[in-house]
Each structure stands twice: as structure tokens, then as C-alpha cells.
Design an enzyme around this catalytic site. Structure first.
Site, PDB file in Angstrom:
ATOM      1  N   CYS A  91       0.817  -1.083  -0.060  1.00  9.26           N
ATOM      2  CA  CYS A  91      -0.041  -0.057   0.159  1.00  9.26           C
ATOM      3  C   CYS A  91       0.872   1.335  -0.104  1.00  9.26           C
ATOM      4  O   CYS A  91       1.872   1.581   0.723  1.00  9.26           O
ATOM      5  CB  CYS A  91      -0.887  -0.058   1.144  1.00  9.26           C
ATOM      6  SG  CYS A  91      -1.088   1.509   2.283  1.00  9.26           S
ATOM      7  N   GLU A  92       0.723   2.250  -0.823  1.00  5.32           N
ATOM      8  CA  GLU A  92       1.520   3.304  -1.077  1.00  5.32           C
ATOM      9  C   GLU A  92       1.290   4.307   0.109  1.00  5.32           C
ATOM     10  O   GLU A  92       2.044   5.299   0.150  1.00  5.32           O
ATOM     11  CB  GLU A  92       1.388   3.700  -2.458  1.00  5.32           C
ATOM     12  CG  GLU A  92      -0.103   4.503  -2.856  1.00  5.32           C
ATOM     13  CD  GLU A  92      -0.158   5.029  -4.326  1.00  5.32           C
ATOM     14  OE1 GLU A  92       0.604   4.390  -4.958  1.00  5.32           O
ATOM     15  OE2 GLU A  92      -1.081   5.791  -4.466  1.00  5.32           O
ATOM     16  N   HIS A  93       0.165   4.142   0.830  1.00 12.34           N
ATOM     17  CA  HIS A  93       0.044   5.180   1.906  1.00 12.34           C
ATOM     18  C   HIS A  93       0.750   4.743   3.130  1.00 12.34           C
ATOM     19  O   HIS A  93       1.246   5.742   4.008  1.00 12.34           O
ATOM     20  CB  HIS A  93      -1.286   5.210   2.221  1.00 12.34           C
ATOM     21  CG  HIS A  93      -2.276   5.724   1.304  1.00 12.34           C
ATOM     22  ND1 HIS A  93      -3.517   5.481   1.255  1.00 12.34           N
ATOM     23  CD2 HIS A  93      -2.125   6.646   0.318  1.00 12.34           C
ATOM     24  CE1 HIS A  93      -4.309   6.278   0.279  1.00 12.34           C
ATOM     25  NE2 HIS A  93      -3.408   6.581  -0.288  1.00 12.34           N
ATOM     26  N   HIS A  94       1.318   3.659   3.150  1.00 11.06           N
ATOM     27  CA  HIS A  94       1.665   3.331   4.417  1.00 11.06           C
ATOM     28  C   HIS A  94       2.972   2.154   4.296  1.00 11.06           C
ATOM     29  O   HIS A  94       3.683   1.889   5.289  1.00 11.06           O
ATOM     30  CB  HIS A  94       0.887   2.372   5.526  1.00 11.06           C
ATOM     31  CG  HIS A  94      -0.446   3.039   6.034  1.00 11.06           C
ATOM     32  ND1 HIS A  94      -1.472   3.021   5.189  1.00 11.06           N
ATOM     33  CD2 HIS A  94      -0.657   4.050   6.705  1.00 11.06           C
ATOM     34  CE1 HIS A  94      -2.681   3.953   5.860  1.00 11.06           C
ATOM     35  NE2 HIS A  94      -1.785   4.363   6.744  1.00 11.06           N
ATOM     36  N   GLN A 132      -5.203  -0.591  -3.997  1.00 12.85           N
ATOM     37  CA  GLN A 132      -5.927  -1.618  -4.655  1.00 12.85           C
ATOM     38  C   GLN A 132      -7.027  -1.238  -5.894  1.00 12.85           C
ATOM     39  O   GLN A 132      -7.036  -1.919  -6.619  1.00 12.85           O
ATOM     40  CB  GLN A 132      -6.797  -2.212  -3.688  1.00 12.85           C
ATOM     41  CG  GLN A 132      -7.369  -3.679  -3.776  1.00 12.85           C
ATOM     42  CD  GLN A 132      -8.411  -4.163  -2.931  1.00 12.85           C
ATOM     43  OE1 GLN A 132      -7.824  -4.134  -1.490  1.00 12.85           O
ATOM     44  NE2 GLN A 132      -9.430  -4.914  -3.303  1.00 12.85           N
ATOM     45  N   HIS A 160      -5.685  -5.595   4.182  1.00 11.97           N
ATOM     46  CA  HIS A 160      -4.571  -4.557   4.212  1.00 11.97           C
ATOM     47  C   HIS A 160      -4.129  -4.564   5.603  1.00 11.97           C
ATOM     48  O   HIS A 160      -4.613  -4.470   6.565  1.00 11.97           O
ATOM     49  CB  HIS A 160      -5.460  -3.203   4.053  1.00 11.97           C
ATOM     50  CG  HIS A 160      -5.780  -3.003   2.557  1.00 11.97           C
ATOM     51  ND1 HIS A 160      -5.078  -2.270   1.876  1.00 11.97           N
ATOM     52  CD2 HIS A 160      -6.633  -3.670   1.790  1.00 11.97           C
ATOM     53  CE1 HIS A 160      -5.460  -2.351   0.563  1.00 11.97           C
ATOM     54  NE2 HIS A 160      -6.696  -3.324   0.411  1.00 11.97           N
ATOM     55  N   CYS A 162      -1.973  -2.679   6.800  1.00 13.66           N
ATOM     56  CA  CYS A 162      -1.770  -1.257   7.559  1.00 13.66           C
ATOM     57  C   CYS A 162      -3.246  -1.244   8.412  1.00 13.66           C
ATOM     58  O   CYS A 162      -2.923  -0.585   9.569  1.00 13.66           O
ATOM     59  CB  CYS A 162      -1.738  -0.072   6.421  1.00 13.66           C
ATOM     60  SG  CYS A 162      -2.954  -0.151   5.290  1.00 13.66           S
TER      61      CYS A 162
HETATM   62 ZN   LIG Z   1      -2.560   1.500   3.962  1.00 16.76          ZN
END
Ligand SMILES: [Zn+2]
Length: 211
Positions: A91-94, A132, A160, A162
């Protein structure tokens, strides 16, 4: 194969190792304690060789030839379904993994792809920093064109990590779904596709982690 030369790779590996060392220091641990001594190299290799191995790769490299392995196809008169394709991404956020399965259903055309090709194509798109939702759309766009099909549905169900390690009340799994061509236009055909997925999908691994 990746276009990266071994010299480039060695250079990147060294730089990434020092970043991981610094990261360990900044979060409050000691990268020189014996248990952590191998960690920067291990983490750097894992990212370059596995988690980020989709960068600079062309999914077309996996589609030069086609073959049929009927054992794992679920097919009706109107549709071909390839189910339970492993998805492992970050995941590119976390920068934490999400993982699960992809399901591809399409209207048969003259081109037939082998099952292992689907898994490899998914890997090229998944082994990068991703969302995703975007992964689902990228796969649909790519396969819709390459399969020369009149209709396609891609669904991904993923956990996920995260959400798993951070939140208490956050949902852990997410389903994304997109359609192209006849599978967008014809709701009867779409229902049929979803029924095939429901019948054939394996969510054991995902269920293990659900509360
Ligand atoms: Zn994430």
C-alpha cells in the site's frame, strides 16, 4: 527480465541498506546490536528483489506465447474465469503489504492465455507501491486490450495489513471490482460472472485473519 544491471543493483542495494540502517536508528533502535546486523541488507534485498520488483518491467514479456491448462479453468458457454490469482502488493499510503486474490472473468476470444501468465501479469502490476483500486483498473485495462475480448471483469479481494496492525475498528479487507465492454453493458452476463467467482473462490487465507 529487469533492465537493471548488476552494477546498478549493487549500488541501489548499498544505498537502500544505509537508509534502512538510518530508519532503524530514527525509530529508536540500535542497528549495531547483533540481532539487527543483517536486517538492513535483508530488508533492502526484499524490496529490490521482491516487493518493488514490478518497476521497470513490461507485462508483455509474459505474453509472448499462449497455452491452455484446462485443469484450473471454470468455463461456461459464454465466459472464461481465472480465479484465485495471488495478489501481493504494498500500500502506497503506509508502505505495508496488502494481499489476497484477483478474479478475472472474460468473454472468450481467439487468444487463450495460460494460467501462469495471469499470475505473472498481476505480479508486474502488484510488485510496486499501489492502491488496490488502481491495481484493479490497471489490470482491467491491460487484460481487456491484450485478450482482445469483448467483455471483462476484474475483482480483487485483499487484506490490508496497515489496517490490521494500526486500527482497532478499521475494516481489514476490501473488495474492488471493475468491468469493461459487455460485462459493463450486460447485467445478466455480469451476474453470471459474479456467480462463477462466488462458487470458485478460495478465501480461506483471508478468513484466517478476519476477526
Ligand atoms: Zn495503507
Amino acid at each position: 527480465m529487469s533492465m537493471v544491471s548488476s552494477e546498478d543493483l549493487g549500488n541501489k542495494l548499498d544505498r537502500l541498506k544505509s537508509v534502512v540502517r538510518e530508519f532503524i536508528k530514527l525509530i529508536g533502535d540500535d542497528p549495531d546490536r547483533p540481532e539487527l546486523r543483517e536486517t538492513p541488507e535483508r530488508v533492502a534485498r526484499m524490496w529490490l528483489e521482491e516487493l518493488a520488483s514490478g518497476y521497470g518491467r513490461d507485462p508483455d514479456e509474459h505474453l509472448k506465447y499462449f497455452y491452455v491448462n484446462s485443469a484450473n479453468y471454470v468455463s461456461t458457454n459464454r465466459l472464461v474465469a481465472v480465479l484465485n490469482i495471488p495478489v501481493r502488493s504494498v500500500c502506497e499510503h503506509h508502505l505495508l503489504p496488502f494481499y489476497g486474490y484477483a478474479y478475472v472473468v472474460y468473454v472468450p476470444s481467439d487468444e487463450v492465455f495460460g494460467l501462469s501468465k495471469f499470475a505473472r501479469v498481476v505480479n508486474v502490476f502488484a510488485r510496486r507501491l499501489q492502491l488496490q483500486e488502481r491495481l484493479t483498473e490497471e489490470l482491467a485495462d491491460y487484460l481487456f486490450t491484450k485478450l482482445k475480448t469483448k467483455g471483462l471483469l476484474v475483482m480483487i479481494e485483499a487484506i490490508h495489513t496497515c489496517a490490521l496492525v494500526r486500527g482497532v475498528e478499521e475494516p481489514l479487507s476490501m473488495v474492488t471490482l471493475t468491468t469493461r465492454g459487455q460485462l459493463s453493458a450486460d447485467s445478466g452476463l455480469r451476474d453470471e460472472a459474479l456467480k462463477i467467482i462466488k462458487t470458485g473462490k478460495t478465501s480461506r487465507n483471508l478468513r484466517l485473519l478476519k476477526p
